[in-house]
Structure formats: C-alpha cells, structure tokens
Design an enzyme around this catalytic site. Structure first.
Site, PDB file in Angstrom:
ATOM      1  N   PHE A 150       0.756  -1.129  -0.081  1.00 23.76           N
ATOM      2  CA  PHE A 150       0.173   0.141   0.003  1.00 23.76           C
ATOM      3  C   PHE A 150       0.989   1.182  -0.004  1.00 23.76           C
ATOM      4  CE2 PHE A 150       0.786  -0.082   4.630  1.00 23.76           C
ATOM      5  CZ  PHE A 150       1.025   1.307   4.903  1.00 23.76           C
ATOM      6  N   LYS A 174      -1.116  -7.212  -9.207  1.00 25.84           N
ATOM      7  CA  LYS A 174      -1.993  -7.266  -7.983  1.00 25.84           C
ATOM      8  C   LYS A 174      -1.445  -6.281  -7.184  1.00 25.84           C
ATOM      9  CE  LYS A 174      -3.094  -8.388  -4.548  1.00 25.84           C
ATOM     10  NZ  LYS A 174      -3.500  -7.209  -3.239  1.00 25.84           N
ATOM     11  N   GLU A 177      -5.122  -3.567  -1.866  1.00 29.18           N
ATOM     12  CA  GLU A 177      -6.340  -3.524  -1.947  1.00 29.18           C
ATOM     13  C   GLU A 177      -6.631  -2.173  -1.151  1.00 29.18           C
ATOM     14  OE1 GLU A 177      -4.614  -5.726  -0.510  1.00 29.18           O
ATOM     15  OE2 GLU A 177      -5.368  -6.141   1.675  1.00 29.18           O
ATOM     16  N   SER A 227       5.321  -6.899   3.214  1.00 26.14           N
ATOM     17  CA  SER A 227       5.968  -7.357   4.685  1.00 26.14           C
ATOM     18  C   SER A 227       6.823  -8.614   4.666  1.00 26.14           C
ATOM     19  CB  SER A 227       4.894  -7.238   5.624  1.00 26.14           C
ATOM     20  OG  SER A 227       3.947  -8.334   5.363  1.00 26.14           O
ATOM     21  N   CYS A 282       9.601   1.915   3.631  1.00 22.79           N
ATOM     22  CA  CYS A 282      10.391   0.771   3.865  1.00 22.79           C
ATOM     23  C   CYS A 282      11.775   1.257   4.086  1.00 22.79           C
ATOM     24  CB  CYS A 282      10.435  -0.331   2.789  1.00 22.79           C
ATOM     25  SG  CYS A 282      11.016   0.604   1.521  1.00 22.79           S
ATOM     26  N   GLU A 383       9.177  -4.067  13.051  1.00 21.56           N
ATOM     27  CA  GLU A 383       9.037  -2.968  12.012  1.00 21.56           C
ATOM     28  C   GLU A 383       7.851  -2.144  12.466  1.00 21.56           C
ATOM     29  OE1 GLU A 383       7.757  -3.702   7.980  1.00 21.56           O
ATOM     30  OE2 GLU A 383       9.043  -2.004   7.359  1.00 21.56           O
TER      31      GLU A 383
END
Ligand code: NAD
Length: 500
Positions: A150, A174, A177, A227, A282, A383
């Site tokens: 995301f 993909k 969402e 992740s 990240c 994290e």
C-alpha cells in the site's frame, strides 16, 4: 456515490464478476469512499489468459516498437503527475508533495526502460574455435506478475512493469487493495500510449488472487514487495511452483551517528527520514544509534525539530505529515508507544493522543520519540511502520555496527560522520543492501538496483537497474559454426567437443 474500482484486463476495465468488494478509506476522514473488486480464481485466470495471448505478439515485437510506446508513456506520466499524486493522497493519506515524489521516482524507472535497447545488447565472441562464434542473448520469460504494497501505490508497480514489458514480457499486477486507484490509472495511461491490449493487466484482491498467481502454470516469474512474513511466503510458494521469484520484505533501518558528525545535519536527516510519509516507508529511519557521549544532545535536537512538524490532511498544502493507512494500523503503531516505558525506554514525545479537529475519525497519530530503547523492546525489534523513532546508545563505532548487524533486517542503513575512514569501514562492514554516507534514505537511482539483505529480501535479484533486466529475461548462448565449403568434412568424432 461510492466509487467502484474494477480490474483492468485485456485493455479495458472489467467489472468484478465475483461480486466480492473491499472498502477503500480516505485515511484523513475515516470515510469509505470506494469499493474495490476482489478477483476470484476465474478472474485471475482471465487476466493471465489475456497476458498469455498478448505475449504471442508482444514477445516478438521489435525493441523500437516497445521503446516508442514507453517514450509516449513517459510523456503521459509526466503530464499526469499531479492527477496521480491526488489519487494517491486520497487513498493513502500521504501529503501531496510526497505523492509527487513517489511518481517522480517511478518515472526514473520508466526512463531506464526507455533505454532498454542498451541493457539488452547481447555479447558476441568471434572465432572461439576455428570458424566458430558464440553469442549470448537474453529473451523474455512470458507472463510475469507483480504483487505490491500500500505504501507506494504508483512507484513500486513502476519498479517492476516498465522493465518487464520493455524486455518483452506481459504483466499482471495485483496492487494493494488499500489504495488501488493509481494502478488502474497507470493502466489507462499505458493504453493511451499505444500499449497493445493484454500486455498490462491489473487484478485487485486479497490472498485468493495472490495464491492463484503463485500457482498458475502460465505465470513464469513473481515480483513481490511487502511485509517480511508475506515476502517469505511468496518466495517459498512461488519457488515451490517452479517460478522465478524476488520478494522484498520489511525493514528496520538504522542511522549510526558518530561523535564527530554535524549534529544539526544529523538531526535534520533523522527527523526527515523517520517521520516523512508518517514513517510508512520501507526506507524510513526507525532507529538512530548515537555513538559516544552525543546521545543527550542529539535527542534534544531531534525533539526540537520533531515537535514542529505540521500534521494534517495530505491535500492541505500546509501539512507536512498525513494520517496512517487504516484505523487498525494506527492503533497497532500506538500500542508500541504505550508499551515502551514498561519495556525500559524513555518516552520523549508521545503522539498517541493526537487528532485533527473536525476530522476525528481520520487515522491520526502524532510524532513519537523513544530514547534509550533496549534492544529487547518490541518497539525496537518490530517494524512499526509509523512515526515512531527509537534512539539507542552505543559506546563505540564497533558496538554500533554490531548492534545494526544483529538485526534480522538489512534493507537500508546510514552513517553520519566527518571521518572518511570510518565511513569507508562502515560501507564494507555493515550488513544491509543499501548504505548512505551522510544520506539518510539511500534509495538508489533507477540505473542502480534497489534491494535489501537478510529478512528484507528473499531471492537473488534486487529490483530495477541491471538486476531488473536480468530478472525479467533468461540467458541463451548460441554457438555457431559456418564451415568453409572447400573444407573436407571432419567425419564422425565421438569425443567431447574441444575448441581448437
Ligand atoms: P503486506 O505484506 O501486508 O501486503 C503486500 C501485498 O501482499 C498486498 O498486495 C497484499 O494484498 C498482499 N497480501 C497481504 N497479505 C497476504 C497474504 N496473507 N497472502 C497473500 N498476499 C497477501 O504489506 P503492506 O502492509 O501493504 O506494505 C507495507 C510493508 O511493505 C512494510 O513491511 C514495508 O516495509 C514493506 N515494503 C518493503 C519495501 C522494500 O522495498 N523492501 C518497499 C515498500 C514496502
């Protein structure tokens, strides 16, 4: 009226036939603004079939055809930066300037793909034996898939598909969402640029869609960014199904500050890198390691700066930091701050009570700064992916590097110092894929590759740069002999071929 985001298959939007939809929220208001279609196995199959059909011609297309489309796409992307950034802010929450930055970094990879002609030049050795030449070429794989997170809904897909399609592959994306609109807009721009139908497809959804891509026999390679637990799963599953796979995971990026560093510059860098994009990067710095006796001064300088950060809606030009992606994520981030004191940390700034007046349902959290955090604390080990910076203390350079190298993550890291010798040592000794010297977020430019070590990347290839071209092509070596017509045939020889 609620907006609907549908799949993009075979060059057009396709309604979600499965009838399953997921909510997309505006993080600044908490309001559900959009419903995104979730793909069934059959819908993923339809996207892969469209990509497989398109590959029959796209895989044979000339480099000139492919790059001319990419050059047109680049121009369209440039012209639509602002529109894309607004789509990102509305679903992700990041401030407009940050969203524009993400589009710009994605565009860098399109630049690289426009020059794929140079990257795809093969190698030729002539006369390796008598009248024998050897050529090494690279060819596309076929249908390849990208599964993206995301936090960079435009940039991370652009780490992948421009290079993949420039190399002659067709692509099924993909996206996350949670913020799906940017990916469909990119598909529209690719179509406007003249990309043939089926070369780029988007299927939205959850694990059902991902698992089908991982097992589909026509998908030859999978690129994943997300992740660490999911990256590990993607790597294992895709590899077990015989696919080439690169899976980039999470991070805990350390910034080592030596006693000789310019502490004002280091504090500026730590605050920008820790709290930019609300820490949902990240490459965010989430742990500062203060070496020697500078800890108290550095923490004070960070606090002074962090307190001034203006938090508000991403579409408000005065905001420097926006909300977090979901309410659940906001609550999880807050729990690390709430539990930090009991774990032995000193809470210098606690942002858990922050809200924006009139927008109380937004996913707001303020700035948190934790000092003297023990390595055993969850706030250090996990994290967090939010605006929480941990400061740790080390007595020496060696102790600081050992602390960094003990982390299971190895994405990015940075050293702040005026000592060239120490910086050089750090570059060689630290266990991370990307290193900054007085640069807090060392994201490589498009023509170098991006990727971490250890639990931050599963697979052999980093993304983009030369690694990207290698990942999306396979090598072939052709050995050729054109005999001299006047030569007497050598006759049958069952010995192993020798070069002479
Ligand atoms: P995530 O792992 O939850 O999701 C990533 C993708 O995987 C999404 O498309 C999601 O739909 C899908 N997914 C989620 N759960 C799944 C499951 N159980 N099975 C199959 N697919 C699943 O990550 P996120 O929350 O969207 O993104 C944030 C994470 O991504 C952070 O950990 C961040 O560090 C990481 N990230 C890493 C990099 C990098 O370059 N290393 C870059 C950006 C983000």
């Amino acid at each position: 009226m609620t907006k609907i985001v549908n799949h993009w298959i075979g060059g057009r939007t396709v309604d979600g036939a499965s009838g399953t939809y997921g909510p997309v929220t505006n993080p600044a208001t908490g309001e559900v603004t959009t419903q995104v279609a979730f793909a069934s196995v059959e819908e993923v199959d339809a996207a892969v079939a469209a990509a497989q059909q398109a590959y029959l011609t796209w895989g044979q297309s000339s480099l000139a055809q492919r790059t001319s489309i990419l050059f047109r796409f680049r121009a369209l992307l440039d012209a639509h930066r602002d529109e894309l950034a607004r789509l990102i802010t509305a679903e992700h929450g990041k401030v407009h300037s940050d969203a524009l930055g993400e589009v710009a970094r994605g565009l860098e990879i399109v630049d690289l793909a426009c020059g794929i002609t140079v990257q795809l030049k093969g190698e030729l050795s002539t006369q390796v034996a008598s009248r024998v030449d050897v050529a090494a070429i690279r060819q596309p794989l076929g249908v390849v898939a990208g599964i993206t997170p995301f936090n960079f809904p435009a940039m991370v897909p652009m780490w992948m598909f421009p290079i993949a399609i420039a190399c002659g592959n067709t692509f099924v994306l993909k996206p996350s969402e949670k913020d799906p609109s940017a990916s469909v807009r990119l598909a529209g721009l690719l179509a406007e640029a003249g990309l043939p139908d089926g070369v780029f497809n988007v299927v939205h959804g959850d694990r059902t869609a991902v698992d089908r891509l991982l097992e589909h026999p026509d998908v030859k390679a999978v690129s994943f960014v997300g992740s660490t637990p999911i990256a590990r799963y993607i790597h294992t599953t895709a590899a077990a199904n015989g696919k080439r796979v690169q899976a980039l995971g999470g991070a805990k990026n350390h910034m080592l500050v030596l006693p000789d560093a310019d502490l004002d510059a280091a504090a500026d860098a730590a605050v920008s890198a820790a709290y930019g994009s609300a820490g949902e990067r990240c490459m965010a710095v989430s742990a500062v390691v203060a070496v020697g006796g500078i800890g108290d001064t550095l923490v004070e300088k960070i606090r002074e700066r962090a307190e001034k950060i203006v938090i508000g809606p991403g579409d408000d030009p005065s905001s420097e930091m926006g909300p977090l992606i979901t309410k659940a994520h906001r609550d999880k981030v807050a729990s690390y701050v709430t539990g930090a004191a009991a774990e032995g940390a000193e809470v210098v700034l606690d942002g858990t009570g922050f809200t924006v007046e009139g927008r109380e349902d937004g996913h707001w959290i303020g700035i948190s700064l934790l000092d003297k955090v023990p390595t055993s604390a969850k706030a250090y080990q996990d994290e967090i992916f939010g605006p929480v910076l941990c400061v740790l203390r080390a007595r020496t350079y060696e102790e600081g590097v050992a602390l960094i190298n003990a982390s299971p993550f190895g994405n990015g890291t940075a050293i702040f110092t005026r000592d060239g010798g120490a910086a050089r040592r750090f570059q060689l000794e630290v266990e991370a894929g990307m290193v900054g010297v007085n640069v807090p977020i060392p994201v490589p430019v498009g023509y170098h590759s991006f990727g971490g070590w250890k639990d931050s990347l599963f697979g052999d290839h980093h993304v983009y740069g030369n690694d990207g071209t290698h990942f999306y092509t396979r090598g072939k070596v052709v050995t050729t002999r054109w005999p001299d017509p006047s030569e007497t045939p050598a006759g049958v020889d069952l010995g192993f071929p020798r070069n002479h």
